[in-house]
Design an enzyme around this catalytic site. Sequence first.
Site, PDB file in Angstrom:
ATOM      1  N   GLU A 230       2.326 -32.695 -22.971  1.00  0.00           N
ATOM      2  CA  GLU A 230       1.089 -32.496 -23.734  1.00  0.00           C
ATOM      3  C   GLU A 230       0.634 -33.785 -24.406  1.00  0.00           C
ATOM      4  O   GLU A 230      -0.562 -34.092 -24.434  1.00  0.00           O
ATOM      5  CB  GLU A 230       1.290 -31.388 -24.781  1.00  0.00           C
TER       6      GLU A 230
ATOM      7  N   ARG B 276      -3.009 -35.438 -23.266  1.00  0.00           N
ATOM      8  CA  ARG B 276      -4.058 -35.401 -24.289  1.00  0.00           C
ATOM      9  C   ARG B 276      -4.200 -36.741 -25.003  1.00  0.00           C
ATOM     10  O   ARG B 276      -5.299 -37.281 -25.102  1.00  0.00           O
ATOM     11  CB  ARG B 276      -3.773 -34.292 -25.309  1.00  0.00           C
TER      12      ARG B 276
ATOM     13  N   ASP C 124       1.092 -26.039 -11.572  1.00  0.00           N
ATOM     14  CA  ASP C 124      -0.277 -26.423 -11.228  1.00  0.00           C
ATOM     15  C   ASP C 124      -0.565 -27.914 -11.066  1.00  0.00           C
ATOM     16  O   ASP C 124      -0.889 -28.406  -9.984  1.00  0.00           O
ATOM     17  CB  ASP C 124      -1.264 -25.806 -12.228  1.00  0.00           C
TER      18      ASP C 124
ATOM     19  N   GLU D  49     -10.491 -24.004 -16.495  1.00  0.00           N
ATOM     20  CA  GLU D  49     -10.198 -24.159 -15.066  1.00  0.00           C
ATOM     21  C   GLU D  49     -11.268 -23.577 -14.150  1.00  0.00           C
ATOM     22  O   GLU D  49     -11.569 -24.148 -13.085  1.00  0.00           O
ATOM     23  CB  GLU D  49      -8.831 -23.528 -14.747  1.00  0.00           C
TER      24      GLU D  49
ATOM     25  N   THR E  10      -5.482 -34.239 -15.802  1.00  0.00           N
ATOM     26  CA  THR E  10      -5.491 -32.779 -15.886  1.00  0.00           C
ATOM     27  C   THR E  10      -6.069 -32.276 -17.202  1.00  0.00           C
ATOM     28  O   THR E  10      -6.267 -31.074 -17.361  1.00  0.00           O
ATOM     29  CB  THR E  10      -4.072 -32.218 -15.651  1.00  0.00           C
TER      30      THR E  10
END
Length: 622
Positions: free
Chosen positions: A249, A253, A382, A516, A602
Site C-alpha cells: 500500500e 500510494r 489482481d 475498477e 495500480t
Amino acid sequence: MPVATLLPFTATPSRKSASPTSFRLTEKFILLLVFSAFITLCFGAIFFLPDSSKLLSGVFFHSSAVETNTRTGPDSSDSGSAGNDERVLAKIKKDHEKALLEAKDTLQKRPDEIKQDIINEKEKVVKESVSQGGKDGNNLPFVEYHRPPGATGHEPLDSETRERRAVVKKMMKHAWDSYRRWAWGSNELRPVSKQGHSSNLFGSIKGATIVDALDTLYIMEMFEEFDAATDWVEKNLDFNVNAEVSVFEVNIRFVGGLLSAYYLSGKEVFRRKAVELGEKLLPAFKTPTGIPWALLNLKSGIGRNWPWASGGSSILAEYGTLHIEFMHLSKLSGNPEFAQKVMNIRKVLNRLDKPQGLYPNYLNPNSGQWGQHHVSVGGLGDSFYEYLLKAWLMSDKTDEEGKKMYYDALQAIETNLMRKSSGGLTYIAEWKGGLLEHKMGHLTCFAGGMIALGADGAPSDKTGHQMEMAAEIARTCHESYARTALKLGPEAFRFDGGVEAIATRQNEKYFILRPEVIETYMYMWRFTHDPKYREWGWEAVQALEQHCKVEAGYSGVRDVYASTPNHDDVQQSFYLAETLKYLYLLFSDDDHLPFDHWVFNTEAHPLPVIKKDKTDRPNEVE
C-alpha cells in the site's frame, strides 16, 4: 551588457573588410536577419515572459555558439569566405527557429513553472560546478527533466462531454475541499462525522490522501490545490517513523503518487521523497528468497507477513506489484538495487511449477514454495498480472520476459477461470485447489481494461478475440451495477444458485468508492470509442452524486441493494487518486495522458514509458 555582446556582427579586426560600410550583400542580409531575430526575442521576453532578465540571459547563452562562429570565421579567400557565409546563414536560421520554438513553449507554461525551470537551471549549474561525483546533497544524480506529452489536456469539443467532465472536476473539488477542511494531514476523511481517519496500513505515516491526489489535482489543472499539497509534502511528509506499514500500500500510494507528481510537475521535492521512501522499503526484501515481506517496520527494518496468509506466506498481488515503481526509482536515483530486487522476484517465480499454468496467491518467502493453491484475478492476485503487462509497455516493449509471462498467464486464466453464465455473462471465477468458486469480485473488474490494453500486443490472430473478452467483462461488471437499487456495484457478485451478477452474502454487498469498473470503461472508450462506455460512466457519476455525496465529501455505502444508503463514513484516498481520475479521463480526449507515453500504476498514478532510444542517457527523464 557590452554593445559588442549584443551586436555580434559589428566589425572586428579578424574580418577582411576595413569598415562596416564595405560589407558584401550576403553579410548585410545576415546582419539584418540576426538583428531581426534579436529584436523579436527581446520584445517577446520583455513584454510577455515573467522574470525576463533571467530568461533573456538564457537566450544569449544559447546564442553564444553562433556569435563565436561568426567572429572567428576564415578570412583567407573570397571563395572560402562565401562558403562559410552560407553555412553561417544556415546555422543562424536553424538557431533562430529553435529560439522561437523555445520562446513559444515558454509562453505556454504557467508562471510558477517558468520560475521552477529557472531554479532547475541554476541547480544544474551549481551541481556541475561542485565535485560530488555528479550527485547533489541528497546523494541523487542530476536528472535532466523533460515533461512527457499530455500532462494536461484541453477542453473536449463536444459540449455534452465538456459539461460532464466539468461535473467530475467539481466532484474532485468537493472531495478535496472537504478533506482539507476537516482532515488536513490525516490519511483519509470521515465525511459524515467530519474528522480525520487513519488506516493501520500506513503505520504512522500521514497524508495519504494528499499524496494520492497530487497527480489528479495536476491533470485537472487545480493548480492552487496542487501547490498547497506540494507545500505540505515539503514541510510535513515524514517517513522517519517507528511503525509497521504495508509495503504494497505504501508503494502504490506514496511511492507511486510521488513519482507521478514529479514526472508531471518536475518538482525535485517529489523525486527526493520518493527515493527516500523507496530506500526505507528495501529491507523488506531481506528474506532467504528475496520475496519481500508484506509488513515492514520503517525504523527497525524488521519485516513479517500477515498472520492469516497461508502459513506466513507473501501475497502474489503484493510482492508482484512493486515492479514499475522500483524500475523508476532506479532510473531517478541511479541506484540499480531497486530494479535488481524486483527482477529477482521474477527469477524465483520462473523456477516454480505453475499448476495449470496459474500463479497461486500465496508464496512462502523462506522456502520459496507455493502456499495454498488459491488463484484469483481479483483480491490477492489482481495487480500481479497487470504489472506483467505494464512492465512490458513501460519498457517501450523491450521487456520480453514480462510480455511472455503476461500472455502465458492470460491464456491460463481464459482456459481455467473464465466462464459464461446461462444468461450469457462472461465472468472470471476463483480457483481453489482445482475447484471453481463462481464468484467475481469488484476488484476483478479491472481485468476488462487490462485485457483491452494488452490486446494490441497479442499475436494478430488473438487481438480481436481479446478485445471481445474485454468487452464482455465490461458488460458483466456494468450488469453488477445495474442490478442494484443504488446503481453502484457490490464488493463481490456470484453466478450460482440461480443468480447472476448479484451479491448473495451480506458481507459482499458494500461499495467503498472503488474504481475498477470505471477504469475498464475508460480503457474500453479509448480503444473503441463506443459511446456506451461514456454513458455507463455517466450513470456511475449520477449514482455517486445521489447516494455517496454528503455535506463533507463522499462516503461508501454498506448495502447497494437497500433503497436508502447507509454510509460507512470513509472517503477512501483511492477515490481521489483513481475513481475521479478515471472518470475525468473517460470524458477527456485521447491525447490527455496518451497510452503510448504513459502507463498507470495500480493506484492510477501515471508514470512515463522509458523510451528505448534513450538508453545511452539513463539519467534523462523522457
